[in-house]
Motif scaffolding. Structure first.
Motif, PDB file in Angstrom:
ATOM      1  N   VAL A 254       0.832  -1.214   0.000  1.00 33.29           N
ATOM      2  CA  VAL A 254       0.000   0.000   0.000  1.00 33.29           C
ATOM      3  C   VAL A 254       0.862   1.258   0.000  1.00 33.29           C
ATOM      4  CG1 VAL A 254      -1.860   1.241   1.162  1.00 33.29           C
ATOM      5  CG2 VAL A 254      -1.721  -1.230   1.398  1.00 33.29           C
ATOM      6  N   ALA A 255       0.586   2.149  -0.938  1.00 31.87           N
ATOM      7  CA  ALA A 255       1.216   3.486  -0.954  1.00 31.87           C
ATOM      8  C   ALA A 255       2.731   3.409  -0.880  1.00 31.87           C
ATOM      9  CB  ALA A 255       0.645   4.348   0.193  1.00 31.87           C
ATOM     10  N   GLU A 256       3.299   2.549  -1.730  1.00 33.26           N
ATOM     11  CA  GLU A 256       4.757   2.377  -1.714  1.00 33.26           C
ATOM     12  C   GLU A 256       5.460   3.559  -2.380  1.00 33.26           C
ATOM     13  OE1 GLU A 256       6.119  -1.291  -3.448  1.00 33.26           O
ATOM     14  OE2 GLU A 256       8.231  -0.844  -3.053  1.00 33.26           O
ATOM     15  N   THR A 257       4.866   4.048  -3.477  1.00 34.70           N
ATOM     16  CA  THR A 257       5.534   5.130  -4.213  1.00 34.70           C
ATOM     17  C   THR A 257       4.624   6.354  -4.343  1.00 34.70           C
ATOM     18  OG1 THR A 257       4.730   4.407  -6.375  1.00 34.70           O
ATOM     19  CG2 THR A 257       6.802   3.435  -5.605  1.00 34.70           C
ATOM     20  N   ARG A 258       5.267   7.473  -4.603  1.00 34.77           N
ATOM     21  CA  ARG A 258       4.556   8.718  -4.853  1.00 34.77           C
ATOM     22  C   ARG A 258       3.627   8.554  -6.060  1.00 34.77           C
ATOM     23  NH1 ARG A 258       5.803  13.401  -2.543  1.00 34.77           N
ATOM     24  NH2 ARG A 258       7.771  12.732  -1.636  1.00 34.77           N
ATOM     25  N   ARG A 259       4.133   7.828  -7.050  1.00 34.74           N
ATOM     26  CA  ARG A 259       3.368   7.653  -8.283  1.00 34.74           C
ATOM     27  C   ARG A 259       2.094   6.844  -8.044  1.00 34.74           C
ATOM     28  NH1 ARG A 259       5.373   5.196 -13.996  1.00 34.74           N
ATOM     29  NH2 ARG A 259       3.275   4.877 -14.807  1.00 34.74           N
TER      30      ARG A 259
ATOM     31  N   HIS B  73       4.702  -1.186   3.424  1.00 39.34           N
ATOM     32  CA  HIS B  73       5.214   0.106   2.977  1.00 39.34           C
ATOM     33  C   HIS B  73       4.511   1.318   3.599  1.00 39.34           C
ATOM     34  CE1 HIS B  73       7.929  -2.018   0.477  1.00 39.34           C
ATOM     35  NE2 HIS B  73       6.987  -2.551  -0.254  1.00 39.34           N
ATOM     36  N   CYS B  74       3.331   1.705   3.118  1.00 40.54           N
ATOM     37  CA  CYS B  74       2.659   2.922   3.634  1.00 40.54           C
ATOM     38  C   CYS B  74       3.640   4.087   3.725  1.00 40.54           C
ATOM     39  CB  CYS B  74       2.018   2.651   4.993  1.00 40.54           C
ATOM     40  SG  CYS B  74       0.653   1.479   4.861  1.00 40.54           S
ATOM     41  N   VAL B  75       4.380   4.298   2.636  1.00 38.31           N
ATOM     42  CA  VAL B  75       5.349   5.392   2.596  1.00 38.31           C
ATOM     43  C   VAL B  75       4.631   6.729   2.415  1.00 38.31           C
ATOM     44  CG1 VAL B  75       7.277   6.375   1.282  1.00 38.31           C
ATOM     45  CG2 VAL B  75       7.160   3.897   1.684  1.00 38.31           C
ATOM     46  N   HIS B  76       3.706   6.733   1.470  1.00 33.77           N
ATOM     47  CA  HIS B  76       3.032   8.000   1.143  1.00 33.77           C
ATOM     48  C   HIS B  76       1.612   7.983   1.704  1.00 33.77           C
ATOM     49  CE1 HIS B  76       6.445   9.261  -1.226  1.00 33.77           C
ATOM     50  NE2 HIS B  76       6.512   8.020  -1.652  1.00 33.77           N
ATOM     51  N   VAL B  77       1.523   8.180   3.011  1.00 30.54           N
ATOM     52  CA  VAL B  77       0.221   8.215   3.677  1.00 30.54           C
ATOM     53  C   VAL B  77       0.026   9.580   4.341  1.00 30.54           C
ATOM     54  CG1 VAL B  77      -0.077   5.733   4.011  1.00 30.54           C
ATOM     55  CG2 VAL B  77       1.236   7.034   5.694  1.00 30.54           C
TER      56      VAL B  77
ATOM     57  N   ASN C 278      12.795   0.756   0.708  1.00 32.18           N
ATOM     58  CA  ASN C 278      12.283   2.091   0.350  1.00 32.18           C
ATOM     59  C   ASN C 278      13.420   3.036  -0.018  1.00 32.18           C
ATOM     60  OD1 ASN C 278       9.666   2.071   2.923  1.00 32.18           O
ATOM     61  ND2 ASN C 278       9.705   1.151   0.908  1.00 32.18           N
ATOM     62  N   MET C 279      14.517   2.927   0.704  1.00 31.88           N
ATOM     63  CA  MET C 279      15.689   3.763   0.406  1.00 31.88           C
ATOM     64  C   MET C 279      16.299   3.357  -0.934  1.00 31.88           C
ATOM     65  SD  MET C 279      17.552   3.835   4.174  1.00 31.88           S
ATOM     66  CE  MET C 279      18.632   5.261   4.050  1.00 31.88           C
ATOM     67  N   LYS C 280      16.515   2.068  -1.093  1.00 35.82           N
ATOM     68  CA  LYS C 280      17.244   1.599  -2.284  1.00 35.82           C
ATOM     69  C   LYS C 280      16.463   1.880  -3.556  1.00 35.82           C
ATOM     70  CE  LYS C 280      20.071  -2.078  -4.026  1.00 35.82           C
ATOM     71  NZ  LYS C 280      19.302  -2.946  -4.917  1.00 35.82           N
ATOM     72  N   LEU C 281      15.140   1.755  -3.493  1.00 37.50           N
ATOM     73  CA  LEU C 281      14.312   2.016  -4.673  1.00 37.50           C
ATOM     74  C   LEU C 281      13.941   3.497  -4.791  1.00 37.50           C
ATOM     75  CD1 LEU C 281      11.974  -1.119  -4.502  1.00 37.50           C
ATOM     76  CD2 LEU C 281      13.988  -0.805  -5.934  1.00 37.50           C
ATOM     77  N   GLY C 282      14.411   4.306  -3.854  1.00 32.84           N
ATOM     78  CA  GLY C 282      14.105   5.730  -3.898  1.00 32.84           C
ATOM     79  C   GLY C 282      12.614   6.015  -3.770  1.00 32.84           C
ATOM     80  N   SER C 283      11.924   5.182  -2.983  1.00 35.42           N
ATOM     81  CA  SER C 283      10.467   5.306  -2.891  1.00 35.42           C
ATOM     82  C   SER C 283      10.029   6.444  -1.978  1.00 35.42           C
ATOM     83  CB  SER C 283       9.868   4.000  -2.368  1.00 35.42           C
ATOM     84  OG  SER C 283      10.254   2.918  -3.182  1.00 35.42           O
TER      85      SER C 283
END
Lengths: 437, 437
Positions: free
Chosen positions: B211-216, B247-251, B273-278
């Motif tokens: 869920v919400a792994e990337t900005r895109r 993930h839930c990076v972009h929440v 998340n760091m390595k993929l620049g997420s």
């Protein structure tokens, strides 16, 4: 002694330059051959090291640390920076005696060697003890006495630095070199910085200094002097010397241009910057501008280990995270920073940092027959993204084997551990809740 | 078998709760006593493990991975996310056969066990092979077949998932449990998500989803549905099930409120998340809102190891860096996430995740007599900020010793390595420049 090293050689002379089933021949502490075994003419080694599933790399260079701060490893974590320094670290440092610094440094040397670090740049005090520990451990180092320009002993410390340079520069068979170590722009006023710059020129040594580590430092210097920390050093003439500038977290495009033009090298300390919440240095911008960058762990109190393989990984991951760009700081560039970048930053670029004929033999062997290295799709990516200190099996500095089969040969590790416990207990007085002292 | 474990027990029941010179008694796979040795009444162990300078912790829980992706470790790094997936990873995944997935998973199990991970949550395909590898290795796992709602085989895959749950849920002596695994909001349309939610309720299992792994992803979902990924899952009723949201990076703050209210657990994957620049997940905000958080490595292709000790350190450092605040995510909170947080996220909070009487005996022993653990000022900070996988000496899952003296007992590691090389070579066809295949 003539030694032959066998394995997959990663010379760090180009991103794709990998020599599978290669050899490195070492004679009198120097690399005399790198290539295919069939090109070895009449080299009859007394010892052969390595073999299949072994990676051979240049020794790692820890470009900024305070080795003796292993004494304070995990002593006070997760605190605001100024509380940490003023209430926790400085009071303990005030209690340090020469013997403690020796013990802390020799522990750091053991830890660094076991993790494949062969050279480090150190700034601390009781530097004769630091140099003695380096000499004993067999490591290579660039050492400087930290100078606090605002302290009552500022002049005395500079005089001591001169004595230290006279006593140790070029010593330990050339493994020890010295710099002058003005602590930072916010602890050394311009007049003092000028005096240090003049002394460096006179002595023919470089300068190791903390620069633009925190947002606050940068703001304070701007307020006090109307310029950035980098700008201030430039105006004081300090950057005319070969300078190793630790951190450079908060640098502007104009600062970066100055650093590039002056040939100032940067020591990037990603884990310390992260742990202290200092910010994220613009490493890819600095690299793009052509600035030489080495990689450092900083002291163990803000890391909390001295593991350069881990630091490489953190450096690469942190740039990708900061830029939301997975192509930022690829594996090979991180490896460069940890080897030849650091070597150049310490003024040793002609001597170490790559595996090339004519350089001193500072080499490490990594055992690739491990689950976390399988399958072996990319040996450089494996070293940067998957390796850990314990994968290092053999370490050679200046042609001497100092770690063999994962064991340090130069130092009695059990004694080092027992001594450091004793020093730590005396320094802290009463152990804390989660202490096992 | 009755086993007694001795050492400094870190039960993860409170930040200061450290039991120096403690014991843990294990009988029939269960913890029957934790405390001082003198409180042990009539327990006569058949085996005693540990001793001085040993830390005893709950087994680590890797809350999100794709274990078989060890096959692609370091195969393609430092690339833009979509190029990486479409041009590198997916073509290889299309060539995968059941035997490859078994081999990749058993390699992952070996690597995880050696680093102290006793439980993991996996989403992949050929899940019968994954379950077989888990059973053989002796690990504990929560497994789900990945479901791509937009794929032609979406219905078939859901049917397979039902069969998988019927075959494996509660099996391997209770060490394997199952979930449903809709891949992500952007690969599973709302109607499909509703169908999965209904199936989960009917089968009485949880749901594991990205869920919400990337900005895109977040922007695309907003454009397509007018809401956030979390909002979409909520509207579809998916969050009424026990959900493990990776993930839930972009929440947003509103998303965080929904996650907290619904009891949705988050699997944080800092290194991936760091390595993929997420981006950087707002973990401290999620914790403040009361969301349960586990820690994961994600697959080895985006990490590139499965080292949960390293992941803990990265989690703590990343939050401090992102917030420029050294007090953010202190060591103990990172340790919680990697143990009881992950256990709760996988629905196993009553069974594992802390060292308490009545829980299953998933325990790890760390050797503290190492240079990088000296001096021992703070054993929790040492484990989080200084430890590495190789410090783990003994691992017990469900009362069975599966790693002893740093060696895996359940699996022949040499065979695992040889087999994975064979699979990798077949999958890639022609090895690349820095490959040692």
């Amino acid at each position: 002694m003539d030694i032959l090293i066998k394995g997959t050689v990663i010379p760090v002379t180009g991103p794709g330059e990998i020599l599978r089933d290669g050899v490195v021949a070492v004679r009198d502490g120097k690399i005399v051959y790198v290539g295919r075994p069939e090109g070895l003419n009449g080299f009859t080694p007394e010892r052969v090291i390595g073999g299949a599933e072994t990676a051979v790399l240049p020794g790692l260079v820890n470009a900024h640390t305070h080795a003796a701060m292993t004494l304070f490893r995990s002593y006070a974590d997760d605190l605001p920076l100024m509380d940490w320094l003023k209430e926790e670290i400085w009071p303990l440092e005030n209690r340090l005696e020469a013997a403690d610094v020796y013990r802390g440094t020799i522990l750091a040397c053991v830890e660094m060697l076991l993790g494949g670090t062969t050279t480090f740049a150190d700034m601390y005090f009781f530097m004769n003890e630091v140099a003695a520990a380096v000499q004993e451990s067999g490591m290579r180092a660039s050492l400087c006495r930290g100078l606090i320009g605002v302290a009552p002993n500022a002049e005395e410390a500079l005089a001591e630095s001169r004595e230290f340079v006279a006593a140790w520069h070029g010593k330990a068979g050339g493994r020890i070199s010295c710099m002058l170590g003005p602590h930072a722009p916010y602890t050394c006023p311009p007049e003092y910085l000028k005096k240090v710059a003049a002394a460096a020129a006179e002595l023919g040594v470089g300068i190791h200094i903390h620069v633009a580590e925190t947002r606050r430092e940068t703001a304070d210097i701007l307020k006090q002097y109307g310029c950035s920390p980098v700008g201030l050093l430039n105006v004081c003439g300090l950057l005319d010397a070969p300078v190793l500038a630790a951190h450079c977290v908060h640098v502007s495009p104009a600062d970066i241009e100055i650093l590039a033009k002056k040939g100032t090298a940067v020591a990037h300390n990603p884990e310390s910057n992260m742990k202290l919440g200092s910010g994220i240095a613009p490493i890819t911008d600095l690299l793009d501008a052509g600035v030489t960058i080495g990689l450092g762990t900083d002291g163990a109190a803000s890391n909390n280990n001295l593991d350069m393989l881990e630091e490489m990984r953190s450096a690469a991951l942190l740039q990708k995270a900061a830029r939301e760009d997975p192509t930022a700081l690829p594996a090979y560039k991180a490896l460069q920073m940890a080897t030849i970048g650091g070597a150049r930053a310490l003024g040793m670029g002609e001597m170490i940092g790559t595996i090339e004929t004519g350089k001193r033999a500072d080499l490490i062997l990594i055992d690739l027959r491990k689950p976390h290295f399988y399958p072996p799709h990319d040996v450089v990516a494996h070293v940067v993204y998957a390796a850990r200190a314990s994968d290092v099996r053999t370490v050679m500095v200046d042609g001497q084997v100092v770690v063999d089969g994962g064991q340090v040969l130069t130092v009695n590790v059990e004694t080092v551990l027992d001594n450091i416990r004793e020093s730590a207990l005396r320094l802290v007085g009463r152990p804390r809740e989660r202490s096992l002292l």
